[in-house]
Design a protein around this motif. Sequence first.
Motif, PDB file in Angstrom:
ATOM      1  N   VAL A 271      39.307 -23.228 -30.554  1.00 45.82           N
ATOM      2  CA  VAL A 271      38.528 -22.351 -31.526  1.00 45.82           C
ATOM      3  C   VAL A 271      37.421 -21.810 -30.693  1.00 45.82           C
ATOM      4  N   THR A 272      36.689 -22.393 -29.867  1.00 41.89           N
ATOM      5  CA  THR A 272      35.180 -21.977 -29.476  1.00 41.89           C
ATOM      6  C   THR A 272      35.510 -20.684 -28.518  1.00 41.89           C
ATOM      7  N   PRO A 273      36.595 -20.528 -27.706  1.00 39.73           N
ATOM      8  CA  PRO A 273      36.334 -19.410 -26.845  1.00 39.73           C
ATOM      9  C   PRO A 273      36.713 -18.155 -27.770  1.00 39.73           C
ATOM     10  N   LEU A 274      37.254 -18.421 -29.044  1.00 44.61           N
ATOM     11  CA  LEU A 274      37.671 -17.206 -29.967  1.00 44.61           C
ATOM     12  C   LEU A 274      36.265 -16.579 -30.465  1.00 44.61           C
ATOM     13  N   THR A 275      35.295 -17.225 -30.441  1.00 49.86           N
ATOM     14  CA  THR A 275      33.957 -16.630 -30.984  1.00 49.86           C
ATOM     15  C   THR A 275      33.312 -15.478 -29.647  1.00 49.86           C
ATOM     16  N   LEU A 276      33.877 -15.418 -28.507  1.00 49.95           N
ATOM     17  CA  LEU A 276      33.320 -14.680 -27.716  1.00 49.95           C
ATOM     18  C   LEU A 276      33.559 -13.167 -27.875  1.00 49.95           C
ATOM     19  N   ALA A 277      34.344 -12.963 -28.866  1.00 45.76           N
ATOM     20  CA  ALA A 277      34.350 -11.455 -29.194  1.00 45.76           C
ATOM     21  C   ALA A 277      33.131 -11.093 -29.952  1.00 45.76           C
ATOM     22  N   ALA A 278      32.292 -11.820 -30.598  1.00 44.40           N
ATOM     23  CA  ALA A 278      31.262 -11.521 -31.377  1.00 44.40           C
ATOM     24  C   ALA A 278      30.198 -10.673 -30.660  1.00 44.40           C
ATOM     25  N   PRO A 279      29.773 -11.180 -29.440  1.00 45.42           N
ATOM     26  CA  PRO A 279      28.604 -10.160 -28.687  1.00 45.42           C
ATOM     27  C   PRO A 279      29.284  -8.998 -28.308  1.00 45.42           C
ATOM     28  N   VAL A 280      30.310  -8.529 -27.982  1.00 41.12           N
ATOM     29  CA  VAL A 280      31.132  -7.561 -27.683  1.00 41.12           C
ATOM     30  C   VAL A 280      30.993  -6.637 -28.832  1.00 41.12           C
ATOM     31  N   VAL A 281      31.408  -7.090 -30.032  1.00 44.62           N
ATOM     32  CA  VAL A 281      31.099  -6.330 -31.428  1.00 44.62           C
ATOM     33  C   VAL A 281      29.747  -5.893 -31.303  1.00 44.62           C
ATOM     34  N   SER A 282      28.946  -6.838 -31.120  1.00 43.99           N
ATOM     35  CA  SER A 282      27.208  -6.728 -31.404  1.00 43.99           C
ATOM     36  C   SER A 282      26.891  -5.337 -30.533  1.00 43.99           C
ATOM     37  N   VAL A 283      27.404  -5.415 -29.288  1.00 48.98           N
ATOM     38  CA  VAL A 283      26.882  -4.440 -28.432  1.00 48.98           C
ATOM     39  C   VAL A 283      27.560  -2.815 -28.674  1.00 48.98           C
ATOM     40  N   ALA A 284      28.789  -3.114 -28.961  1.00 49.25           N
ATOM     41  CA  ALA A 284      29.532  -1.842 -29.379  1.00 49.25           C
ATOM     42  C   ALA A 284      28.916  -1.331 -30.691  1.00 49.25           C
ATOM     43  N   ALA A 285      28.782  -2.230 -31.849  1.00 44.31           N
ATOM     44  CA  ALA A 285      28.181  -1.683 -33.139  1.00 44.31           C
ATOM     45  C   ALA A 285      26.755  -1.196 -33.011  1.00 44.31           C
ATOM     46  N   ALA A 286      26.085  -1.879 -32.101  1.00 45.10           N
ATOM     47  CA  ALA A 286      24.836  -1.372 -31.941  1.00 45.10           C
ATOM     48  C   ALA A 286      24.633  -0.018 -31.204  1.00 45.10           C
ATOM     49  N   SER A 287      25.430   0.083 -30.199  1.00 46.30           N
ATOM     50  CA  SER A 287      25.659   1.390 -29.609  1.00 46.30           C
ATOM     51  C   SER A 287      25.943   2.703 -30.511  1.00 46.30           C
ATOM     52  N   TYR A 288      27.003   2.301 -31.383  1.00 45.82           N
ATOM     53  CA  TYR A 288      27.450   3.357 -32.372  1.00 45.82           C
ATOM     54  C   TYR A 288      26.471   3.553 -33.333  1.00 45.82           C
ATOM     55  N   TRP A 289      25.806   2.630 -34.108  1.00 48.13           N
ATOM     56  CA  TRP A 289      24.807   2.757 -35.225  1.00 48.13           C
ATOM     57  C   TRP A 289      23.659   3.287 -34.883  1.00 48.13           C
ATOM     58  N   PHE A 290      23.100   3.079 -33.734  1.00 49.21           N
ATOM     59  CA  PHE A 290      21.526   3.246 -33.499  1.00 49.21           C
ATOM     60  C   PHE A 290      21.724   4.316 -32.238  1.00 49.21           C
ATOM     61  N   GLY A 291      22.920   4.697 -31.881  1.00 47.57           N
ATOM     62  CA  GLY A 291      22.918   5.946 -30.883  1.00 47.57           C
ATOM     63  C   GLY A 291      22.587   5.654 -29.507  1.00 47.57           C
ATOM     64  N   THR A 292      22.691   4.368 -29.257  1.00 47.86           N
ATOM     65  CA  THR A 292      21.987   3.920 -27.830  1.00 47.86           C
ATOM     66  C   THR A 292      23.253   4.122 -26.799  1.00 47.86           C
TER      67      THR A 292
END
Length: 324
Positions: A271-292
Amino acid sequence: MSASVHPTRRSGFTPLAKSAIRRGVSSAAPTTTSTFGARDLAVVVMMNLLWGLNIVAVKEAVVLVPPITAGMLRQLIVLLVCASALRVVPGKMVPLFALGVLSGGLFYVFINLSLAVSDNVGALAIAGQLGVPFSLLLAIAVLRERIHAPRVIGILLAFAGVGLLVFDPAAAREGLGLALTAASSLVWAICSLIQRRLVGVPVLTIYAWIGLLGTLALAAASWWFEPGAIARLPRTPIAALLPIAFSGIGSTVLGHGSMMWLLQRHPVSTVTPLTLAAPVVSVAAASYWFGTLLTWPMVAGGAVAMLGVAIVTIRTAAKGERRA
Protein backbone atom coordinates in the motif's frame (compact mmCIF):
# COMPACT_ATOMS: atom_id res chain seq x y z
CA MET A 1 1.99 16.23 2.99
CA SER A 2 -0.59 16.33 3.65
CA ALA A 3 -1.71 16.30 7.38
CA SER A 4 -4.87 14.50 7.65
CA VAL A 5 -7.74 12.60 9.12
CA HIS A 6 -10.17 9.75 9.09
CA PRO A 7 -13.98 9.40 8.55
CA THR A 8 -17.20 9.13 10.59
CA ARG A 9 -20.90 9.47 10.64
CA ARG A 10 -23.30 9.49 7.75
CA SER A 11 -22.13 12.27 5.51
CA GLY A 12 -21.80 10.78 2.07
CA PHE A 13 -18.44 9.11 2.72
CA THR A 14 -17.59 6.07 0.65
CA PRO A 15 -18.41 2.65 2.12
CA LEU A 16 -14.69 1.95 1.84
CA ALA A 17 -13.72 4.79 4.13
CA LYS A 18 -16.56 4.07 6.56
CA SER A 19 -15.72 0.40 6.86
CA ALA A 20 -12.16 1.19 7.82
CA ILE A 21 -13.34 3.63 10.45
CA ARG A 22 -15.99 1.37 11.83
CA ARG A 23 -13.28 -1.13 12.66
CA GLY A 24 -11.37 1.52 14.58
CA VAL A 25 -8.13 0.64 12.88
CA SER A 26 -4.79 2.24 13.69
CA SER A 27 -1.93 2.81 11.30
CA ALA A 28 -0.10 -0.07 12.88
CA ALA A 29 -2.97 -2.53 12.78
CA PRO A 30 -2.31 -5.98 11.31
CA THR A 31 -3.30 -6.46 7.71
CA THR A 32 -5.06 -9.18 5.82
CA THR A 33 -3.93 -9.99 2.32
CA SER A 34 -6.40 -10.22 -0.55
CA THR A 35 -6.21 -9.90 -4.30
CA PHE A 36 -5.58 -6.35 -5.45
CA GLY A 37 -8.57 -5.79 -7.70
CA ALA A 38 -10.32 -3.03 -9.64
CA ARG A 39 -12.04 -1.65 -6.56
CA ASP A 40 -8.71 -1.33 -4.73
CA LEU A 41 -7.21 0.42 -7.74
CA ALA A 42 -10.15 2.84 -7.87
CA VAL A 43 -9.60 3.68 -4.19
CA VAL A 44 -5.88 4.25 -4.83
CA VAL A 45 -6.66 6.62 -7.70
CA MET A 46 -9.23 8.52 -5.63
CA MET A 47 -6.89 8.76 -2.65
CA ASN A 48 -3.99 10.13 -4.69
CA LEU A 49 -6.23 12.61 -6.49
CA LEU A 50 -7.67 13.89 -3.21
CA TRP A 51 -4.23 14.28 -1.66
CA GLY A 52 -2.68 15.67 -4.82
CA LEU A 53 -5.38 18.29 -5.40
CA ASN A 54 -5.32 19.33 -1.76
CA ILE A 55 -2.39 21.70 -2.28
CA VAL A 56 -4.46 23.67 -4.80
CA ALA A 57 -7.40 23.80 -2.37
CA VAL A 58 -5.23 24.99 0.52
CA LYS A 59 -3.56 27.67 -1.62
CA GLU A 60 -6.99 28.96 -2.69
CA ALA A 61 -8.16 28.85 0.93
CA VAL A 62 -5.27 30.94 2.28
CA VAL A 63 -5.87 33.53 -0.44
CA LEU A 64 -9.52 33.90 0.59
CA VAL A 65 -9.16 33.47 4.37
CA PRO A 66 -6.18 34.40 6.59
CA PRO A 67 -3.91 31.31 6.68
CA ILE A 68 -4.03 30.45 10.38
CA THR A 69 -7.80 31.00 10.47
CA ALA A 70 -8.16 28.77 7.40
CA GLY A 71 -6.25 26.05 9.25
CA MET A 72 -8.53 26.47 12.26
CA LEU A 73 -11.62 26.01 10.08
CA ARG A 74 -10.16 22.86 8.55
CA GLN A 75 -9.51 21.38 11.98
CA LEU A 76 -12.98 22.39 13.12
CA ILE A 77 -14.41 20.37 10.23
CA VAL A 78 -12.28 17.40 11.30
CA LEU A 79 -13.55 17.77 14.88
CA LEU A 80 -17.18 17.89 13.79
CA VAL A 81 -16.73 14.81 11.63
CA CYS A 82 -14.92 12.80 14.31
CA ALA A 83 -16.53 14.21 17.50
CA SER A 84 -18.52 11.07 18.27
CA ALA A 85 -15.24 9.17 18.80
CA LEU A 86 -13.70 11.70 21.21
CA ARG A 87 -12.90 9.91 24.46
CA VAL A 88 -10.19 9.61 27.09
CA VAL A 89 -7.76 6.77 26.34
CA PRO A 90 -5.99 5.68 29.55
CA GLY A 91 -2.22 5.68 29.23
CA LYS A 92 -2.31 7.41 25.83
CA MET A 93 -3.32 10.97 26.65
CA VAL A 94 0.19 12.46 26.67
CA PRO A 95 1.01 11.35 23.10
CA LEU A 96 -2.53 12.25 22.02
CA PHE A 97 -2.13 15.79 23.36
CA ALA A 98 1.32 16.12 21.80
CA LEU A 99 0.03 14.85 18.45
CA GLY A 100 -3.01 17.12 18.59
CA VAL A 101 -1.01 20.28 19.23
CA LEU A 102 1.74 19.46 16.72
CA SER A 103 -0.17 17.74 13.91
CA GLY A 104 -3.40 19.68 14.37
CA GLY A 105 -1.85 23.05 15.19
CA LEU A 106 1.81 23.77 14.49
CA PHE A 107 1.91 21.79 11.24
CA TYR A 108 -0.89 23.91 9.78
CA VAL A 109 0.69 27.14 10.91
CA PHE A 110 3.80 26.29 8.88
CA ILE A 111 2.14 24.76 5.83
CA ASN A 112 -0.60 27.39 5.45
CA LEU A 113 1.85 30.27 5.93
CA SER A 114 4.19 28.70 3.36
CA LEU A 115 1.39 28.64 0.79
CA ALA A 116 0.26 32.15 1.70
CA VAL A 117 3.70 33.68 1.03
CA SER A 118 4.52 31.66 -2.11
CA ASP A 119 3.49 31.75 -5.75
CA ASN A 120 5.31 28.64 -7.01
CA VAL A 121 3.14 26.02 -5.34
CA GLY A 122 4.71 23.14 -7.28
CA ALA A 123 8.09 23.85 -5.70
CA LEU A 124 6.48 23.61 -2.25
CA ALA A 125 4.95 20.25 -3.20
CA ILE A 126 8.44 18.94 -3.95
CA ALA A 127 9.91 20.37 -0.74
CA GLY A 128 7.06 18.77 1.19
CA GLN A 129 8.53 15.35 0.42
CA LEU A 130 11.27 16.03 2.99
CA GLY A 131 8.93 14.59 5.62
CA VAL A 132 9.91 11.05 4.62
CA PRO A 133 13.71 11.42 5.04
CA PHE A 134 13.19 13.59 8.15
CA SER A 135 11.07 10.82 9.65
CA LEU A 136 13.77 8.22 9.01
CA LEU A 137 16.52 10.47 10.39
CA LEU A 138 14.49 10.99 13.58
CA ALA A 139 13.95 7.24 13.87
CA ILE A 140 17.72 6.80 13.68
CA ALA A 141 18.41 9.53 16.25
CA VAL A 142 15.59 8.81 18.70
CA LEU A 143 14.78 5.12 18.25
CA ARG A 144 18.31 4.05 17.31
CA GLU A 145 16.98 2.41 14.18
CA ARG A 146 19.70 1.01 11.95
CA ILE A 147 19.60 1.57 8.21
CA HIS A 148 21.68 0.29 5.32
CA ALA A 149 22.99 1.76 2.07
CA PRO A 150 19.74 1.86 0.02
CA ARG A 151 17.88 4.05 2.50
CA VAL A 152 20.95 6.24 3.06
CA ILE A 153 21.06 6.80 -0.69
CA GLY A 154 17.33 7.52 -0.66
CA ILE A 155 17.75 10.19 2.03
CA LEU A 156 20.59 11.85 0.12
CA LEU A 157 18.60 11.82 -3.14
CA ALA A 158 15.56 13.37 -1.45
CA PHE A 159 17.60 16.27 -0.09
CA ALA A 160 19.54 16.63 -3.35
CA GLY A 161 16.30 16.83 -5.33
CA VAL A 162 14.98 19.65 -3.18
CA GLY A 163 18.39 21.31 -3.41
CA LEU A 164 18.13 21.35 -7.21
CA LEU A 165 15.26 23.82 -6.89
CA VAL A 166 17.77 26.60 -6.25
CA PHE A 167 18.76 26.35 -9.93
CA ASP A 168 15.22 27.38 -10.91
CA PRO A 169 15.03 31.19 -10.51
CA ALA A 170 11.26 31.11 -9.89
CA ALA A 171 11.58 28.43 -7.21
CA ALA A 172 14.68 30.03 -5.68
CA ARG A 173 12.65 33.19 -5.00
CA GLU A 174 10.39 31.15 -2.73
CA GLY A 175 13.03 30.87 0.00
CA LEU A 176 10.68 31.68 2.88
CA GLY A 177 7.96 29.39 1.57
CA LEU A 178 10.42 26.53 1.07
CA ALA A 179 11.81 27.04 4.59
CA LEU A 180 8.31 26.99 6.09
CA THR A 181 7.47 23.86 4.09
CA ALA A 182 10.65 22.17 5.35
CA ALA A 183 9.63 23.13 8.90
CA SER A 184 6.18 21.60 8.36
CA SER A 185 7.88 18.43 7.06
CA LEU A 186 9.95 18.22 10.23
CA VAL A 187 6.82 18.58 12.37
CA TRP A 188 5.17 15.85 10.30
CA ALA A 189 8.19 13.60 10.90
CA ILE A 190 8.02 14.20 14.66
CA CYS A 191 4.32 13.35 14.58
CA SER A 192 5.08 10.09 12.77
CA LEU A 193 7.19 9.04 15.77
CA ILE A 194 4.46 10.03 18.22
CA GLN A 195 1.93 7.97 16.26
CA ARG A 196 4.01 4.87 16.95
CA ARG A 197 2.97 5.24 20.61
CA LEU A 198 -0.72 5.16 19.70
CA VAL A 199 -0.92 1.59 18.44
CA GLY A 200 -4.37 0.21 19.20
CA VAL A 201 -6.07 3.61 19.56
CA PRO A 202 -8.97 3.91 17.07
CA VAL A 203 -8.19 6.20 14.17
CA LEU A 204 -11.36 8.23 14.71
CA THR A 205 -10.38 8.90 18.31
CA ILE A 206 -6.90 10.03 17.28
CA TYR A 207 -8.28 12.48 14.77
CA ALA A 208 -11.02 13.67 17.10
CA TRP A 209 -8.27 14.80 19.47
CA ILE A 210 -6.26 16.27 16.59
CA GLY A 211 -9.36 18.19 15.50
CA LEU A 212 -10.14 19.44 19.00
CA LEU A 213 -6.62 20.45 20.03
CA GLY A 214 -5.81 21.76 16.56
CA THR A 215 -8.93 23.94 16.56
CA LEU A 216 -8.09 25.36 20.00
CA ALA A 217 -4.41 25.96 19.19
CA LEU A 218 -5.12 27.59 15.83
CA ALA A 219 -7.97 29.68 17.25
CA ALA A 220 -5.54 31.08 19.85
CA ALA A 221 -2.90 31.70 17.17
CA SER A 222 -5.47 33.36 14.90
CA TRP A 223 -6.66 35.62 17.72
CA TRP A 224 -3.06 36.68 18.41
CA PHE A 225 -1.58 36.93 14.91
CA GLU A 226 -4.69 37.64 12.80
CA PRO A 227 -6.77 40.07 14.89
CA GLY A 228 -10.40 40.22 13.85
CA ALA A 229 -10.16 37.32 11.41
CA ILE A 230 -12.46 35.03 13.40
CA ALA A 231 -14.97 37.85 13.96
CA ARG A 232 -15.15 38.39 10.20
CA LEU A 233 -15.92 34.73 9.42
CA PRO A 234 -19.76 35.15 9.44
CA ARG A 235 -19.34 37.61 6.54
CA THR A 236 -17.11 35.25 4.55
CA PRO A 237 -18.71 34.11 1.27
CA ILE A 238 -19.62 30.44 1.16
CA ALA A 239 -17.46 30.02 -1.96
CA ALA A 240 -14.41 30.96 0.11
CA LEU A 241 -15.12 28.07 2.49
CA LEU A 242 -15.39 25.39 -0.21
CA PRO A 243 -11.60 24.83 -0.55
CA ILE A 244 -11.36 24.44 3.23
CA ALA A 245 -14.21 21.93 3.21
CA PHE A 246 -12.45 20.00 0.44
CA SER A 247 -9.27 19.83 2.52
CA GLY A 248 -11.03 18.75 5.70
CA ILE A 249 -13.44 16.23 4.22
CA GLY A 250 -11.77 15.23 0.95
CA SER A 251 -8.08 15.08 1.74
CA THR A 252 -8.24 14.31 5.44
CA VAL A 253 -11.35 12.23 6.01
CA LEU A 254 -11.87 10.47 2.69
CA GLY A 255 -8.20 10.31 1.71
CA HIS A 256 -6.91 8.88 4.95
CA GLY A 257 -10.00 6.77 5.53
CA SER A 258 -9.34 5.11 2.17
CA MET A 259 -5.70 4.57 3.15
CA MET A 260 -6.79 2.76 6.29
CA TRP A 261 -9.24 0.64 4.30
CA LEU A 262 -6.43 -0.41 1.96
CA LEU A 263 -4.14 -1.24 4.89
CA GLN A 264 -6.82 -3.56 6.24
CA ARG A 265 -6.79 -5.53 2.98
CA HIS A 266 -3.16 -5.50 1.86
CA PRO A 267 0.36 -5.48 3.37
CA VAL A 268 1.96 -2.14 4.22
CA SER A 269 4.71 -2.85 1.70
CA THR A 270 2.06 -3.02 -1.03
CA VAL A 271 0.00 0.00 0.00
CA THR A 272 2.62 2.57 1.03
CA PRO A 273 4.40 2.88 -2.35
CA LEU A 274 1.01 3.52 -3.98
CA THR A 275 0.84 6.91 -2.24
CA LEU A 276 3.85 8.18 -4.23
CA ALA A 277 1.60 9.40 -7.03
CA ALA A 278 0.11 12.14 -4.82
CA PRO A 279 3.04 14.61 -5.01
CA VAL A 280 3.20 14.11 -8.78
CA VAL A 281 -0.48 15.04 -8.97
CA SER A 282 0.23 18.04 -6.71
CA VAL A 283 2.97 19.41 -8.95
CA ALA A 284 0.95 18.89 -12.14
CA ALA A 285 -2.25 20.31 -10.66
CA ALA A 286 -0.48 23.35 -9.23
CA SER A 287 1.24 24.04 -12.55
CA TYR A 288 -2.05 23.82 -14.44
CA TRP A 289 -4.25 25.68 -11.96
CA PHE A 290 -1.89 28.56 -11.17
CA GLY A 291 -0.18 28.70 -14.55
CA THR A 292 3.34 28.18 -13.23
CA LEU A 293 5.89 26.89 -15.71
CA LEU A 294 7.46 23.48 -15.09
CA THR A 295 11.14 24.22 -15.74
CA TRP A 296 13.85 21.62 -16.24
CA PRO A 297 15.47 22.27 -12.81
CA MET A 298 12.08 21.80 -11.19
CA VAL A 299 11.29 18.62 -13.12
CA ALA A 300 14.78 17.23 -12.43
CA GLY A 301 14.62 18.19 -8.76
CA GLY A 302 11.19 16.65 -8.39
CA ALA A 303 12.27 13.44 -10.12
CA VAL A 304 15.39 13.06 -7.97
CA ALA A 305 13.50 13.86 -4.76
CA MET A 306 10.72 11.41 -5.62
CA LEU A 307 13.27 8.70 -6.45
CA GLY A 308 14.82 9.18 -3.03
CA VAL A 309 11.45 9.19 -1.29
CA ALA A 310 10.42 6.07 -3.22
CA ILE A 311 13.55 4.21 -2.13
CA VAL A 312 13.06 5.16 1.52
CA THR A 313 9.33 4.43 1.44
CA ILE A 314 9.54 1.06 -0.26
CA ARG A 315 12.52 -0.18 1.76
CA THR A 316 10.98 0.99 5.04
CA ALA A 317 7.62 -0.63 4.24
CA ALA A 318 9.34 -3.91 3.28
CA LYS A 319 11.39 -3.81 6.49
CA GLY A 320 8.20 -3.33 8.51
CA GLU A 321 6.61 -6.33 6.82
CA ARG A 322 9.60 -8.54 7.62
CA ARG A 323 9.36 -7.55 11.27
CA ALA A 324 5.66 -8.36 11.35
